[in-house]
Design an enzyme around this catalytic site. Sequence first.
Site, PDB file in Angstrom:
ATOM      1  N   ASN A 281       0.848  -1.181   0.000  1.00  0.00           N
ATOM      2  CA  ASN A 281       0.000   0.000   0.000  1.00  0.00           C
ATOM      3  C   ASN A 281       0.887   1.235   0.000  1.00  0.00           C
ATOM      4  O   ASN A 281       1.651   1.407   0.944  1.00  0.00           O
ATOM      5  CB  ASN A 281      -0.888  -0.019   1.239  1.00  0.00           C
ATOM      6  CG  ASN A 281      -2.009   0.983   1.155  1.00  0.00           C
ATOM      7  OD1 ASN A 281      -2.193   1.653   0.153  1.00  0.00           O
ATOM      8  ND2 ASN A 281      -2.752   1.089   2.239  1.00  0.00           N
TER       9      ASN A 281
ATOM     10  N   ASP B 198       9.907  -0.261   1.306  1.00  0.00           N
ATOM     11  CA  ASP B 198       8.793  -0.417   2.236  1.00  0.00           C
ATOM     12  C   ASP B 198       9.317  -1.189   3.443  1.00  0.00           C
ATOM     13  O   ASP B 198       8.978  -0.919   4.575  1.00  0.00           O
ATOM     14  CB  ASP B 198       7.679  -1.173   1.505  1.00  0.00           C
ATOM     15  CG  ASP B 198       6.456  -1.438   2.335  1.00  0.00           C
ATOM     16  OD1 ASP B 198       6.243  -0.731   3.324  1.00  0.00           O
ATOM     17  OD2 ASP B 198       5.696  -2.343   1.982  1.00  0.00           O
TER      18      ASP B 198
ATOM     19  N   HIS C 147       7.290  -9.325   6.679  1.00  0.00           N
ATOM     20  CA  HIS C 147       6.259 -10.228   7.188  1.00  0.00           C
ATOM     21  C   HIS C 147       6.709 -11.683   7.057  1.00  0.00           C
ATOM     22  O   HIS C 147       7.477 -12.037   6.172  1.00  0.00           O
ATOM     23  CB  HIS C 147       4.947 -10.044   6.413  1.00  0.00           C
ATOM     24  CG  HIS C 147       4.366  -8.675   6.545  1.00  0.00           C
ATOM     25  ND1 HIS C 147       3.891  -8.176   7.738  1.00  0.00           N
ATOM     26  CD2 HIS C 147       4.191  -7.690   5.631  1.00  0.00           C
ATOM     27  CE1 HIS C 147       3.445  -6.947   7.557  1.00  0.00           C
ATOM     28  NE2 HIS C 147       3.616  -6.625   6.288  1.00  0.00           N
TER      29      HIS C 147
END
Length: 185
Positions: A39, A66, A70
């Site tokens: 995003n 970014d 994860h």
Amino acid sequence: ALFTQGDIDRKLITAEVCVHHLSFARADYLDKGSLIKCNPSIKEESDRQALIRAVSEDIIDIIATDHAPHSREKKEVEFGLAANGIAGIETSLSVALAAHAAGELPLSLLVAALTTGPAAVLGRPELARGLTVGGAANLVVVDRAASWTVSRATLVGRSANTALLGRKLQGTVLLTLINGEVAWQ
């Protein structure tokens, strides 16, 4: 006062782009799926080209990552359930160099967007001082001819879930100096 002298000495409006927005386009969702879910999302090829042009024309100050590391369990699931974000700190330089090798980005602006651009935006030009006479160096030594293949074994970060797995990239960092001290070799 509304502005200080420091504000006047530096840009007040800046722009950055994440390296994955320079390398992926909507068509890549077909085979990369949730690994490129982020995003703002990856858009059309025309958007990717516009961002490359903006870096090439020195409109965009920073090429960033970014870097959302994860776990595989949070990324390699159904697209709607996957976490937003892309791990990219280990691959960002090589991905940016690939854009240069493809003739998309001038090397001088690519280097500036990765180094002096962020330092200037932060109002901390000393962070990107490179080599100065009598000063402690902040420096990265890169072998641009060396290639490497992105794999879970070559990545050392806590997350190796990247859409770049299996991709051969050019440019290997040989040495990093911070304040004249070897930080990585």
